[in-house]
Design an enzyme around this catalytic site. Structure first.
Site, PDB file in Angstrom:
ATOM      1  N   ASP A  81      -5.279  10.595  -6.352  1.00  0.00           N
ATOM      2  CA  ASP A  81      -6.151   9.443  -6.268  1.00  0.00           C
ATOM      3  C   ASP A  81      -6.235   8.811  -4.992  1.00  0.00           C
ATOM      4  O   ASP A  81      -7.696   7.566  -5.179  1.00  0.00           O
ATOM      5  CB  ASP A  81      -4.395   8.168  -6.586  1.00  0.00           C
ATOM      6  N   ASN A 154      -5.202  -0.938  -6.376  1.00  0.00           N
ATOM      7  CA  ASN A 154      -3.681  -0.510  -6.170  1.00  0.00           C
ATOM      8  C   ASN A 154      -3.382  -1.830  -5.497  1.00  0.00           C
ATOM      9  O   ASN A 154      -2.184  -2.822  -6.635  1.00  0.00           O
ATOM     10  CB  ASN A 154      -3.474   0.424  -4.978  1.00  0.00           C
ATOM     11  N   GLU A 155      -3.148  -2.294  -3.799  1.00  0.00           N
ATOM     12  CA  GLU A 155      -2.363  -3.367  -3.913  1.00  0.00           C
ATOM     13  C   GLU A 155      -3.642  -4.150  -2.609  1.00  0.00           C
ATOM     14  O   GLU A 155      -4.193  -3.518  -1.786  1.00  0.00           O
ATOM     15  CB  GLU A 155      -0.860  -3.820  -3.909  1.00  0.00           C
ATOM     16  N   ASP A 184       9.907  -7.028   6.102  1.00  0.00           N
ATOM     17  CA  ASP A 184       9.235  -6.154   6.834  1.00  0.00           C
ATOM     18  C   ASP A 184       7.635  -6.544   6.725  1.00  0.00           C
ATOM     19  O   ASP A 184       6.832  -6.046   7.266  1.00  0.00           O
ATOM     20  CB  ASP A 184       9.235  -4.644   6.775  1.00  0.00           C
ATOM     21  N   THR A 195       2.399   2.496  -9.640  1.00  0.00           N
ATOM     22  CA  THR A 195       3.088   3.256  -8.929  1.00  0.00           C
ATOM     23  C   THR A 195       2.977   4.079  -8.099  1.00  0.00           C
ATOM     24  O   THR A 195       2.986   5.105  -7.731  1.00  0.00           O
ATOM     25  CB  THR A 195       2.812   4.072 -10.034  1.00  0.00           C
ATOM     26  N   TYR A 197       3.039   2.775  -3.704  1.00  0.00           N
ATOM     27  CA  TYR A 197       3.377   1.404  -2.456  1.00  0.00           C
ATOM     28  C   TYR A 197       4.963   0.688  -3.293  1.00  0.00           C
ATOM     29  O   TYR A 197       5.950   0.778  -2.482  1.00  0.00           O
ATOM     30  CB  TYR A 197       2.334   0.558  -2.020  1.00  0.00           C
ATOM     31  N   SER A 198       4.031  -0.276  -4.048  1.00  0.00           N
ATOM     32  CA  SER A 198       5.723  -1.217  -4.407  1.00  0.00           C
ATOM     33  C   SER A 198       6.494   0.061  -5.698  1.00  0.00           C
ATOM     34  O   SER A 198       7.993  -0.700  -4.839  1.00  0.00           O
ATOM     35  CB  SER A 198       4.992  -1.970  -6.120  1.00  0.00           C
ATOM     36  N   LEU A 199       5.746   0.556  -6.315  1.00  0.00           N
ATOM     37  CA  LEU A 199       7.361   1.619  -6.516  1.00  0.00           C
ATOM     38  C   LEU A 199       7.754   2.173  -5.352  1.00  0.00           C
ATOM     39  O   LEU A 199       9.453   1.942  -5.037  1.00  0.00           O
ATOM     40  CB  LEU A 199       6.657   2.960  -7.316  1.00  0.00           C
ATOM     41  N   SER A 200       7.876   2.832  -4.660  1.00  0.00           N
ATOM     42  CA  SER A 200       8.201   3.086  -3.073  1.00  0.00           C
ATOM     43  C   SER A 200       9.331   2.018  -2.794  1.00  0.00           C
ATOM     44  O   SER A 200      10.716   2.570  -2.121  1.00  0.00           O
ATOM     45  CB  SER A 200       7.315   3.694  -2.156  1.00  0.00           C
TER      46      SER A 200
END
Length: 300
Positions: A81, A154-155, A184, A195, A197-200
């Site tokens: 990815d 992604n973000e 933070d 799916t 960084y946000s998911l983690s």
């Protein structure tokens, strides 16, 4: 709807790093393209790394976004990815489709197995593929930050520096105050990035066609702060407080240190990232495989 005329299309091959074990798959891709008489170019840096493994005849290369926009109709990536995300710098607003061949484990974006290279080329020849329009997030600032590529797949993230204490991010939706996040950091994710960084950080999984953004706080210090889903026609603006007067802004994997004099806003980009999918590709199947859904012994 995008369709390809094989007699008039040119394919670009892109990858970050060459590994010896990838050789058979690179050769297979070149062989399949040659068999169908599809012209192709290889990313210049990658070509230098794999040249000794390729046929001796001269192979054309490309280096930049301008080469891609002028000469390439379809971009194929070899990697994961992250490799596919890199191509955003190459395709930019040209909306040239990208197909991701995964050289390791299945990815959310690069979901074409390396053993399915022949099937990929046949799918293109037979026009059985599909093209997904993926939303991009665009960043607007009062000072140059991310140059010409001020958008991500992604973000967009606002985050404290490694050595600093938490920050406070005041968020406004279309100019109206939403909330102050003591945390933070804060992630504004596209459906594709839901799916990542946000998911983690506890954010929800959002389907690619949902037309939304996800706001996910990173390690929030106000425990009633929860991820929020908003419509992607919203303009988000931010005011950031931090003791050091410096914080990080990032789009996908690119980060830069900024200070409180930067004015920041994000919105949906006015163009999309076009992802080529194989006919049997399914977002639901990818979710189940990547997240190990169904691994419970009661499902066997």
């Amino acid at each position: 709807l995008i369709t390809f005329n094989l007699r008039h299309m040119t394919t670009g091959i892109y990858s970050r790093v060459f590994k010896e074990e990838h050789t058979p798959y690179v050769l297979e891709l070149i062989a399949q393209l040659s068999k169908k008489e599809i012209p192709f170019l290889i990313f210049d840096e990658y070509y230098k790394a794999i040249k000794k493994h390729l046929p001796k005849h001269k192979i054309a290369t490309f280096k930049s976004h301008y080469d891609v926009k002028k000469n390439i109709d379809l971009l194929i990536t070899l990697g994961g990815d992250g490799t596919l995300l890199d191509t955003l710098h190459l395709v930019r607003d040209s909306e040239i489709p990208v197909a991701g061949i995964n050289m390791g484990r299945l990815g959310f974006l690069a979901d074409i197995h390396k053993e399915a290279i022949k099937e990929l080329i046949e799918s293109i020849e037979q026009n059985t593929y599909s093209i997904e329009d993926r939303t991009l997030i665009s960043v607007e600032t009062n000072k140059p930050v991310f140059g010409e590529v001020n958008y991500g797949l992604n973000e967009f993230t606002i985050h404290k520096t490694d050595s600093s204490s938490m920050i406070v991010v005041h968020v406004y939706l279309n100019g109206e105050f939403l909330n102050s996040f003591w945390a933070d950091g804060l992630i504004i994710a596209t459906p594709t990035g839901s799916t990542a960084y946000s998911l983690s950080c506890g954010g929800p999984i959002v389907f690619p066609t949902s037309g939304t953004f996800v706001l996910t706080p990173v390690a929030p210090h106000n425990l009633n702060a929860r991820p929020i889903i908003i419509a992607d026609n919203t303009v988000l603006s931010f005011e950031v407080e931090c003791r050091s007067n410096n914080f990080l802004c990032s789009i996908d994997s690119r980060s830069i240190n900024v200070d409180n004099t930067y004015q920041l806003a994000v919105r949906k980009a006015n163009f999309t990232f076009k992802l080529l999918r194989m006919p049997e590709s399914s977002y639901l199947n990818t979710l189940r495989e990547k997240l190990n859904w169904g691994e419970d012994s009661r499902n066997s």
